[in-house]
Structures are given as structure tokens and as C-alpha cells.
Design a protein around this motif. Structure first.
Motif, short mmCIF file in Angstrom:
data_model
loop_
_atom_site.label_atom_id
_atom_site.label_comp_id
_atom_site.label_asym_id
_atom_site.label_seq_id
_atom_site.Cartn_x
_atom_site.Cartn_y
_atom_site.Cartn_z
N SER A 86 -58.06 0.22 56.24
CA SER A 86 -58.96 -1.18 56.14
C SER A 86 -60.03 -1.43 55.10
N LEU A 87 -60.33 -0.34 53.49
CA LEU A 87 -60.77 -0.32 52.97
C LEU A 87 -59.93 -0.80 52.41
N TRP A 140 -59.71 -5.28 53.28
CA TRP A 140 -61.71 -5.90 52.29
C TRP A 140 -61.31 -6.09 51.28
N THR A 141 -60.63 -4.83 50.34
CA THR A 141 -60.67 -5.18 48.37
C THR A 141 -59.50 -6.31 48.14
N VAL A 142 -58.05 -6.36 48.79
CA VAL A 142 -57.49 -7.49 49.04
C VAL A 142 -57.44 -9.15 49.19
N THR A 143 -58.13 -9.05 50.83
CA THR A 143 -58.57 -10.08 51.37
C THR A 143 -59.56 -11.69 50.23
N PRO A 144 -59.96 -11.51 48.93
CA PRO A 144 -59.97 -12.58 48.09
C PRO A 144 -59.20 -12.71 47.37
N THR A 145 -57.54 -12.06 46.98
CA THR A 145 -57.16 -12.38 46.34
C THR A 145 -56.42 -13.43 46.20
N ASN A 146 -55.59 -14.16 45.42
CA ASN A 146 -54.63 -15.57 46.05
C ASN A 146 -53.48 -14.69 46.87
N THR A 147 -52.84 -12.88 46.26
CA THR A 147 -51.97 -12.65 47.38
C THR A 147 -52.07 -12.47 48.66
N TYR A 148 -53.57 -12.39 48.93
CA TYR A 148 -53.35 -11.27 50.45
C TYR A 148 -53.41 -13.14 50.83
N ILE A 163 -50.01 -15.71 49.83
CA ILE A 163 -48.67 -14.93 50.46
C ILE A 163 -48.38 -13.90 52.11
N TRP A 164 -49.06 -13.36 51.54
CA TRP A 164 -49.38 -11.84 53.11
C TRP A 164 -49.82 -12.76 54.06
N LEU A 165 -51.30 -13.32 54.03
CA LEU A 165 -52.41 -13.80 55.39
C LEU A 165 -51.25 -14.70 56.38
N PRO A 166 -51.06 -15.91 55.60
CA PRO A 166 -49.43 -16.68 56.34
C PRO A 166 -48.85 -15.78 56.99
N ARG A 167 -47.60 -15.16 56.51
CA ARG A 167 -46.42 -14.44 56.63
C ARG A 167 -46.53 -14.14 58.02
N ILE A 168 -48.35 -13.57 58.30
CA ILE A 168 -48.60 -12.27 59.45
C ILE A 168 -49.25 -13.18 60.42
N ARG A 169 -49.53 -14.56 60.14
CA ARG A 169 -49.41 -16.01 60.99
C ARG A 169 -48.64 -15.81 61.48
N THR A 170 -47.43 -16.28 60.85
CA THR A 170 -46.12 -16.85 61.35
C THR A 170 -45.75 -16.13 62.18
N GLN A 171 -45.81 -14.64 61.86
CA GLN A 171 -44.99 -13.72 62.70
C GLN A 171 -45.88 -13.27 64.22
N LEU A 172 -47.16 -13.50 63.78
CA LEU A 172 -48.17 -13.72 65.46
C LEU A 172 -48.49 -14.81 65.36
N THR A 194 -56.93 -16.51 65.33
CA THR A 194 -57.81 -15.69 66.21
C THR A 194 -56.75 -14.00 66.46
N GLY A 195 -55.47 -14.34 66.72
CA GLY A 195 -55.19 -13.40 67.05
C GLY A 195 -54.23 -12.17 65.64
N PRO A 196 -54.82 -13.06 64.63
CA PRO A 196 -54.24 -11.78 63.17
C PRO A 196 -55.23 -11.76 63.20
N ARG A 197 -56.67 -12.44 62.92
CA ARG A 197 -57.81 -10.86 62.82
C ARG A 197 -58.12 -10.40 63.40
N ILE A 198 -57.75 -10.14 64.67
CA ILE A 198 -58.31 -9.10 66.06
C ILE A 198 -57.00 -8.24 65.04
N LEU A 199 -56.15 -8.18 64.64
CA LEU A 199 -54.86 -7.41 64.59
C LEU A 199 -55.10 -6.40 63.10
N ILE A 200 -55.92 -7.47 62.38
CA ILE A 200 -55.89 -6.60 61.21
C ILE A 200 -57.59 -6.28 60.62
#
Length: 712
Positions: free
Chosen positions: A23-24, A27-35, A38-47, A56-62
Motif C-alpha cells: 500500500s505504501l 501511495w508513493t507511485v500514485t503521483p507519477t506519470n508511470t502509474y 500506464i499502470w492505472l489505464p491497464r488496471i481499469r481496462t482489466q477491471l 470505482t472498481g479499480p479504486r476499491i481494489l487498489i
């Protein structure tokens, strides 16, 4: 059996730490462009689903699930800890030393943060570093996209565009602080004891986080107001958008937060405590409109702490609805009273635990915390608290009980008890307890725990040194409450205790010897038939039941939200987040969450009512008739016999009273020998700071400091 339990506990805690570190990392990578790109759109696509939507679904999971999973694991860990205590009893009293002694020594004593240990300062520094990192990365990445051309396309100047994005980023960083804000005030939470903390000792973290939250959110609001004025768009202040961010909701939340923040100023809080107390109920308005402001998908970041707080708050509400059985009281000549309640034998608590007390005849709204002086092992059917008359509420209670025509019934409601999950201070070779005035109360329960260890468990106990300061000689009568009045010479002879009492405002012993014992009044009450003994709201297996409540309520919440999303929201919005009202969606999520928590917690409490009722009936069967005609357990009558009993004689032999002087704490602590000396202090801030300074001076490595404050 105990070794297997230890292995399971170790594995559980390891899993918790893995999830926490994960979880830490998030929270550390959340501000970065990589997250974000790249990462968050992929997670949203999967979920992506028609049940929870694209966001909402990805936020609940993460953000939500990991913390609640840790809370459930924490419940299991603490439940197994009770089993270990059953097997090992007090085996660890003289065992392992304090491994993190150096890290727990005070590093900062005087300052805005109060007494701060090395490990606390380290975590605080890392948290500030996280905030600075997040804010700087957010601003750096957003400023990189702002050019004169892009600003002109929006009808803005470059500085105005940068001001707007800075305002937004300040709000995002403030939300990081809000994520942790509610954890310290969830009194029965499993997360705090999992990390060796109590709610009482963690209140200072709530204070620090509260200041940070309001500082960021205030700056967030001011920057937006300046931006709207500069761009001639001040009408944005009264806009409540159907989708997206609602400005009005954010302004209402900010005003509620500012009202709470203003009353936390130390001078206002001390002088107008009731104003501070009642104003803090605005947290309901603050949280509700904050969620409406940012939307449920973003509120999922702070949802776990608030979710656990709601579970704890509702359980406290259910416990406070019934009146408990107050059976006796003792009124001391120093404006101090001892209240004795009946309790079920299955209710266990550790020394230094606290109990919140409400007396409806004085105030239906006010709840005041008091340290429990009794010991659940020595006194299985009795729970006692000591109350010093120092505020308007306690003075009214003292007047009611000390009047010439005292009442014979008193309705009382309680919440708790709440306390530490372990008694780590018992590991020291020598235990020094320094108190000022009513600060002696937590040490009464510590001494009684050591009596239990030396008599029932037959353990060799450490040397106990109690250094207590009082203003007047009448205050010395509080020492009469240290030992249980029932005991045998052999039991008390095993206790190696030395008491040094200092009366600071009287230079000599009163010329006329006063028998304070005769001034102590004992009152016996006639409880109402509906009054019940104090018991755990979730029964003897309270940690397991708490895990069931958290897990089942969250699963039901997901099921209901999924059904609402699939058959009500999706047919209207089709996961575009541009049609269905964001405020209505947030409201539905909050409503379903509250209903799920209330339903599952109520079922758990009703299920455990049967066991609590059986224990209450067993206590009633043991009741005898007292001299006043009231009915209460025989153990109470034996325990509250005349004060000239054996414990009183034992205290006289163990106590040295000094008049007209203050204890030379520096000399006394430095003269102590032994490899491990535990130093506990409870009293005025000046005394706590003095002891902390001595222990952190580096001149005596064997001193291990621990402060017990009245933060609540």
C-alpha cells in the motif's frame, strides 16, 4: 500448542506487513506519470465492468480492499494473542528485553509535537517526505504541460493555469493525510494494536494529521477562490455540477473543517472544552460533503479508515444504549470518587485501560474517559474507575455523591474498556512510576496486575518504585485505592513496592493527626433491574466477531453496490461518468455502506447478547444482601470492607511521605541500578517533559521511558 499459535501469529503479521508495504508503494507511485498513464489505464481496462464502473472498481481494489484485509488479519492476530496469553500466562514478565529500546527513547521533548520518540520522528519524517514527494511530482508533471499556447486556448494566462493546477494538487495531497486521519480515533480498531499502539496514545497522530489536512484543504480552497476571481469566474463558487466535482459541496466541507480546526487551538480547547467537543460532531458534515465533492471513486482512497471508524462508532453506539450496574462508590476527602461497577467474568482488559463514562442526569451528550483502577484477573466481577473533581462535569458528579442526602441510584452508560493489547512494561527488571495528582490512576491497575502475577501465577516480580506528587495532604488518601482491600499477608508480602509521596503545598505534617480513613464515605446503590453488568459488546471472542463484521459487511456492500451499478446506474450512464449524477452515486454508496455496517454489527451484537445475559444471571445468583439493603455480589462486600484492613496497614509500612518539597527526579532516576528500568510517567505536561528529558539524556542507558497522557 502455544508454539503453533506463535507460528500462525508470526505468519499473519508477516502477511500484514507485506500488504502494508504494498500500500505504501502504491501511495508513493500514485503521483507519477508511470502509474497514472500506464499502470492505472491497464488496471481499469482489466477491471472494467457494468457492476462497478470504469473508475470505482479499480479504486476499491487498489485503495480500499488492502486496508480492510489488514484489519481482518489484525483481528485474527489479536485473537490468537489472547490464546497465547492463556497458554503462557505471565511467562514473559522477566523474559526478553525491549528490543527497540533505543528507538523508543524520546528524541524531541519540547516543541509543537510534544514528546516524540526516535521511531515516531522517523515515521513522521518519512510521511512528510511522502507529502513533499507527491506534491512536487504532481506540480512538476502538470507544469510541464502548461504553455502560453495551452493557457491561451483556455482563455487563461500561464500563471493562472499554474495556480489552478497547484490548487488541485494541494487537494490531492491533503487527501493523503485524510487517508490516515480516522485510524487513531477508531478506539476498538485492530490495526492500532497490531502496530503496538492504542487509540489513546495515538490521538497525537490524529492531531498532527488534522492540522495537515486542514492546512492543505484551506490552501486548496483559497487558491481556487483566487483563481476564480482572477479569471472573472466567481460564479463557480455556487456551482453544483451534475457530474464531476461539486464546488458547493467542497465549500460546505471546508467550512465544517475550519469550524473544527478553530476550536482545536489549545487556549480555546482548554477554556471552552464543551465547544470543542460538540463542534467535532461536524465531522459528519465534513465527511459527507467531502465525498460529494470529490466523488465516490476518488473517496475510495480515504474510505478504509472511515469505514473502520464507522464500524467502531456503531458498536460504541450499541454499547452505550444500555445502562450498566453501578453498585457502590467511595468518596474520598480530596474531591475524588471511586465508582465500582459489576462486570461479567468473561470481560478481560489490560492495565492502563480506559473507560468512557456518561451520566445522563448530568449530561446526555458528554462522555468522559477515566483510567480503570481494578484488575480483571484479581477482581473478575468488579470494574472500578477513579474520578478527580477537576472540571464542571466531575464536580457535579462529586456533589451528587458527597451531599448530605446522597442518591441511592445513579444511571450510568459506558463505552469500552479500551487499552493496550499487551503489558510490555512488565518485561523490565525494575519499574518506576512517576505520577502527579490524579495521574496515579493508571498505576493502580499496573500494581494490581503485578499482585496477580506474584500470587496467582507465582512469578517473581520486579522491584516497584512509585513516586507520586500531591498538592495537599488530603490527596494522599488516593493511595488507599492502590491495593485491593481483600488479601492475605502472604499475598502482599510478595510485592516489592516502595512508595514515596510528596505533598508540595504543605510544609509540614498537620499538627492534629487526622484520620483520613474516617472521612472516606462508602455508598451502596440499588441498581435498576434493567441495569446490566459491564460486558464486551461482541462477547468473549470479540476480535473474531469484529473480523466477521468487517468482512461480511464489506462483502454485502460490494454485492449491493454491484447490483445497483448494473441495473440502475449502468443503463443510464453506460460507464461514461457523464450522465448519471456523481452526487447521487456517492450518496448511494454511502447509504449502502452505512446500512451494511449497521445490519451486520447489529446481528453480531444480538447473537452475543445470549452469552452476556447468561453471565449476568450467574452474577445475580451470587448476590447477597448488604447492610444498606442493596443487592450485589459478595465479592463487593468483602472488597469494600473497612479501610483499616491489611492492605491499609501494608501501605503505611511501604510509604514515605515528604512535605514541602518536590521529588528530585533526576537524582532518583540516575541512582537506579539494573540493566532494564522501565520509567512510566503520568501527570502534568511539565512533569512528563522533565522525566522524558532525563531518560533521553544518554547519561543512563538502562532507563526506558513511556508516557501515559490524558490525550482523550
Amino acid at each position: 500448542m502455544a508454539s503453533k499459535v506463535d507460528m500462525v501469529r508470526a505468519s499473519t503479521k508477516l502477511l500484514v506487513m507485506v500488504v502494508f508495504i504494498g500500500s505504501l508503494f502504491i501511495w508513493t507511485v500514485t503521483p507519477t506519470n508511470t502509474y497514472r498513464k500506464i499502470w492505472l489505464p491497464r488496471i481499469r481496462t482489466q477491471l472494467n465492468s457494468t457492476y462497478f464502473g470504469l473508475q470505482t472498481g479499480p479504486r476499491i481494489l487498489i485503495n480500499t480492499f488492502p486496508i480492510l484485509f489488514m484489519a481482518v488479519l489484525g483481528c485474527i492476530y489479536l485473537h490468537l494473542g489472547k490464546k497465547v496469553n492463556d497458554f503462557k500466562a505471565h511467562e514473559s514478565i522477566n523474559g526478553r528485553k525491549q528490543r527497540l529500546a533505543l528507538l523508543k527513547k524520546p528524541m524531541v521533548v519540547k516543541g509543537p509535537l510534544g514528546i516524540v520518540s526516535s521511531i515516531e520522528l522517523g515515521f513522521f519524517t518519512m510521511f512528510i517526505a511522502l507529502l513533499v514527494w507527491s506534491l512536487s511530482i504532481y506540480i512538476y508533471n502538470s507544469f510541464a504541460t502548461i504553455t502560453p499556447k495551452s493557457a491561451a486556448e483556455d482563455g487563461e494566462q500561464v500563471w493562472e493555469a499554474k495556480l489552478e493546477t497547484t490548487a488541485l494538487r494541494l487537494g490531492l495531497v491533503g487527501n493523503i493525510c485524510l487517508v490516515f486521519l480516522f485510524f487513531p480515533v477508531a478506539r476498538g480498531s485492530s490495526l492500532l494494536p497490531l502496530f503496538g499502539l492504542t487509540s489513546e496514545s495515538s490521538i497525537k497522530y490524529h492531531i498532527w494529521l488534522g492540522h495537515l489536512v486542514m492546512a492543505f484543504f484551506t490552501a486548496h480552497g483559497i487558491c481556487y477562490i483566487v483563481f476564480w476571481i482572477a479569471t472573472n469566474n466567481i460564479t463557480q463558487m455556487v456551482e453544483w455540477a451534475n457530474t464531476g466535482t461539486s464546488n458547493v459541496a467542497g465549500e460546505i466541507a471546508l467550512l465544517a473543517g475550519l469550524a473544527m480546526w478553530a476550536t482545536t487551538i489549545p487556549r480555546i480547547r482548554r477554556k471552552f472544552f464543551e465547544l470543542f467537543f460538540y463542534t467535532h460532531y461536524l465531522y459528519i458534515i465534513f465527511t459527507f460533503f467531502f465525498v460529494l465533492h470529490v466523488g465516490i471513486f476518488y473517496a475510495c482512497m480515504m474510505l478504509p479508515g472511515f469505514y473502520l471508524f464507522l464500524v467502531d462508532r456503531y458498536l460504541r453506539f450499541l454499547q452505550s444504549r444500555k445502562c450498566v450496574r453501578l453498585v457502590s462508590a467511595r468518596v474520598l476527602p480530596c474531591d475524588t470518587i471511586e465508582l465500582n461497577f459489576s462486570k461479567t467474568p468473561g470481560l478481560k482488559y489490560n492495565p492502563t485501560s480506559i473507560l468512557f463514562v456518561n451520566v445522563p442526569s448530568i449530561s446526555k451528550m458528554q462522555w468522559h474517559p477515566f483510567t480503570i483502577t481494578s484488575n480483571s484477573n484479581l477482581e473478575p466481577e468488579k470494574l472500578s474507575v477513579m474520578i478527580k473533581s477537576e472540571g464542571s462535569w466531575s464536580k457535579k458528579l462529586n456533589q451528587m455523591l458527597s451531599s448530605s442526602n446522597p442518591i441511592d441510584r445513579l444511571q450510568v452508560s459506558i463505552e469500552g474498556p479500551y487499552g493496550p493489547a499487551s503489558t510490555h512494561f512488565l518485561r523490565h527488571d525494575t519499574l518506576v512510576m512517576v505520577s502527579g495528582g490524579s495521574g496515579i490512576t493508571p498505576f493502580i491497575s499496573v500494581i494490581r496486575e503485578l499482585i496477580y502475577a506474584s500470587t496467582t501465577v507465582k512469578c517473581k516480580t520486579q522491584q516497584i518504585i512509585l513516586i507520586c506528587s500531591f498538592k495537599k495532604s488530603s490527596d494522599v488518601t488516593m493511595l488507599d485505592l492502590i491495593l485491593p482491600n481483600a488479601g492475605s499477608p502472604n499475598e502482599l508480602s510478595n510485592l516489592k513496592i516502595q512508595i514515596m509521596a510528596y505533598v508540595t503545598r504543605e510544609k509540614q505534617q498537620p499538627t492534629t493527626e487526622q484520620n483520613w480513613k474516617k472521612l472516606v464515605r462508602a455508598l451502596w446503590f440499588k441498581p435498576y433491574p434493567t441495569d446490566s453488568p459491564i460486558s464486551s459488546i461482541l462477547g468473549t471472542n470479540s476480535w473474531l466477531w469484529l473480523a466477521v463484521v468487517i468482512l461480511s459487511s464489506f462483502i454485502i456492500f460490494l454485492i449491493l453496490i454491484g447490483i445497483i451499478g448494473r441495473y440502475y446506474i449502468y443503463p443510464i450512464d453506460h460507464n461514461t461518468n457523464r450522465v448519471f449524477s456523481s452526487s447521487l452515486k456517492s450518496f448511494l454508496h454511502m447509504l449502502v455502506m452505512c446500512v451494511c455496517i449497521a445490519a451486520t454489527a447489529s446481528i453480531a451484537v444480538i447473537w452475543n447478547k445470549k452469552q452476556n445475559a447468561q453471565e449476568a444471571n450467574q452474577i445475580q445468583n451470587l448476590e447477597v444482601s448488604t447492610p444498606t439493603g442493596s443487592s450485589l455480589p459478595s465479592s463487593f462486600y468483602n472488597a469494600d470492607r473497612e479501610l483499616e484492613s491489611l492492605p491499609h496497614q501494608f501501605l503505611i509500612q511501604s510509604t514515605n511521605v515528604h512535605y514541602g518539597e518536590r521529588p528530585d527526579l533526576k537524582r532518583m532516576l540516575f541512582d537506579l541500578k539494573g540493566s532494564s528500568v522501565g520509567v512510566l510517567v503520568c501527570g502534568p505536561k511539565k512533569m512528563r517533559h522533565e522525566v522524558a528529558t532525563i531518560c533521553s539524556s544518554g547519561l543512563a542507558d538502562n532507563l526506558h521511558f513511556e508516557s501515559i497522557s490524558f490525550s482523550w
